[in-house]
Design an enzyme around this catalytic site. Sequence first.
Site, PDB file in Angstrom:
ATOM      1  N   MET A   1       0.837  -1.194   0.000  1.00  0.00           N
ATOM      2  CA  MET A   1       0.000   0.000   0.000  1.00  0.00           C
ATOM      3  C   MET A   1       0.885   1.262   0.000  1.00  0.00           C
ATOM      4  O   MET A   1       1.798   1.366  -0.788  1.00  0.00           O
ATOM      5  CB  MET A   1      -0.985  -0.041   1.176  1.00  0.00           C
ATOM      6  CG  MET A   1      -1.733  -1.357   1.292  1.00  0.00           C
ATOM      7  SD  MET A   1      -2.658  -1.755  -0.220  1.00  0.00           S
ATOM      8  CE  MET A   1      -3.071  -3.464   0.063  1.00  0.00           C
ATOM      9  N   SER A   2       0.634   2.197   0.903  1.00  0.00           N
ATOM     10  CA  SER A   2       1.367   3.470   0.849  1.00  0.00           C
ATOM     11  C   SER A   2       2.806   3.394   1.352  1.00  0.00           C
ATOM     12  O   SER A   2       3.535   4.387   1.270  1.00  0.00           O
ATOM     13  CB  SER A   2       0.611   4.560   1.620  1.00  0.00           C
ATOM     14  OG  SER A   2      -0.493   4.997   0.869  1.00  0.00           O
ATOM     15  N   VAL A   3       3.237   2.243   1.837  1.00  0.00           N
ATOM     16  CA  VAL A   3       4.678   2.051   2.050  1.00  0.00           C
ATOM     17  C   VAL A   3       5.389   2.251   0.712  1.00  0.00           C
ATOM     18  O   VAL A   3       6.558   2.648   0.665  1.00  0.00           O
ATOM     19  CB  VAL A   3       4.958   0.660   2.642  1.00  0.00           C
ATOM     20  CG1 VAL A   3       6.438   0.302   2.588  1.00  0.00           C
ATOM     21  CG2 VAL A   3       4.469   0.598   4.104  1.00  0.00           C
TER      22      VAL A   3
END
Length: 433
Positions: A148-150
């Site tokens: 995801m936003s990692v």
Amino acid sequence: MKRTYLFLALAGFSSVLYAQNALDASASDPVKMGWMQGFPPEKGKILSTADGSFFTFPGLRYSVNHMREFFPTRNVPASKEKHFQFKTKLDKGIDSVTFVPWHETEPVTWAQSLEKNYTDGIIVVHKGKIVYEKYMGGLAADGMHGAMSVSKSFAGTVAAILKSQGLIDDTKPVTFYVPELKGSGFDGATVRQVMNMTTAIQYSEDYNDPNAEVWAFAAAGNPFRPAGYTGPKNYYEYLATVKKISGQEHGDEFGYKTINTEVLGWIISRASGKGLAELVSELIWKPLGATYDAYYNVDPAGIAFAGGGLSLNLRDMAAFGEMLRNGGKLGGRQIIPEEAVKEISQGGSPDLFSRGEEYPDLKGWSYHTMWWITNNAHGAFMARGVHGQAIYIDPAAEMVIVRFASNPLASNKYIDPLSIPAYEALADYLMKK
């Protein structure tokens, strides 16, 4: 179709709405639920991008481990020669570490917190050795999981490397690298303001608002658009349509908006002449000695989803975090420039962060180069993704925590109260060892 769009914008459904009656971690285990099992799977057990079921809880607990079954992807090749291997010295006391979650009064144990946060896999590295490793929720040690936003922090790391090499000047305007954005909301913003998400762009990620800009962005990147669609046909076409907020200037305040990372992905590709997947492979994944190829979801033009499309292996992500903790070194080799690590781990304005008013629990934090900076006494910094993805690096405790999860709650503002104090408590425990 909007649910498909929603994942592509890397959000998640309204956390409060569908988490109220969510099954617990054990009951929603994707193996127990039988998703996509059988030849063919029985009716009611098939997950699909077409109707959005693939990313509706509890189905998302399967999908996060199998993203390339639902979307076109591009590989991030790992090294074919040398793979980094951690030494392991498991600490049986970690499961019993206790802490009090924010806004609560009763303590919970580390082990209890993993179930409560729908953890799929977690690794703790202390002084270079794995001291804790656990897999749940359908994830195996050799499996892949959506970060995801990692993903944003990987893009930020590439930008920091290119800056250290002199290929990117973060004081330059965005349009110096991407003239196609002249006249858009990004016109007048600097590369640094994009990297720190302090652009004054008109962009809402309110998923309860059918008119929020997130829907148009996600539709532009959706490879399964309905017939008759007439909007922007890829992420970059959409970015050129973004407007500026009237009366607000770039640099005034922090605003967490995924499309800043898409602009950064465009900048680093223009500056280097290479796509994001190729850059991550050449600058990070191969030198790191990652064991498994990672991959990005891509839009109809083959553009990697920089803001949230990366899937990777948990141990490889742990190696990435440990490398950053050691100033860019891993296994005695300098993987990325130390200057790039300093760029990542230091900086950002707590004042601009607080003005954004998005994360009131994260007092004193800042955001810098697509990384979250705690500014705590340990100098900890982290990468974060919806539904519970995390890389938490604590230099003082010589500790790295990496976690994959499939929490029915999407936003980290709902997950942080159980996660951040757990990380801090574990750091305190390990510092006494």
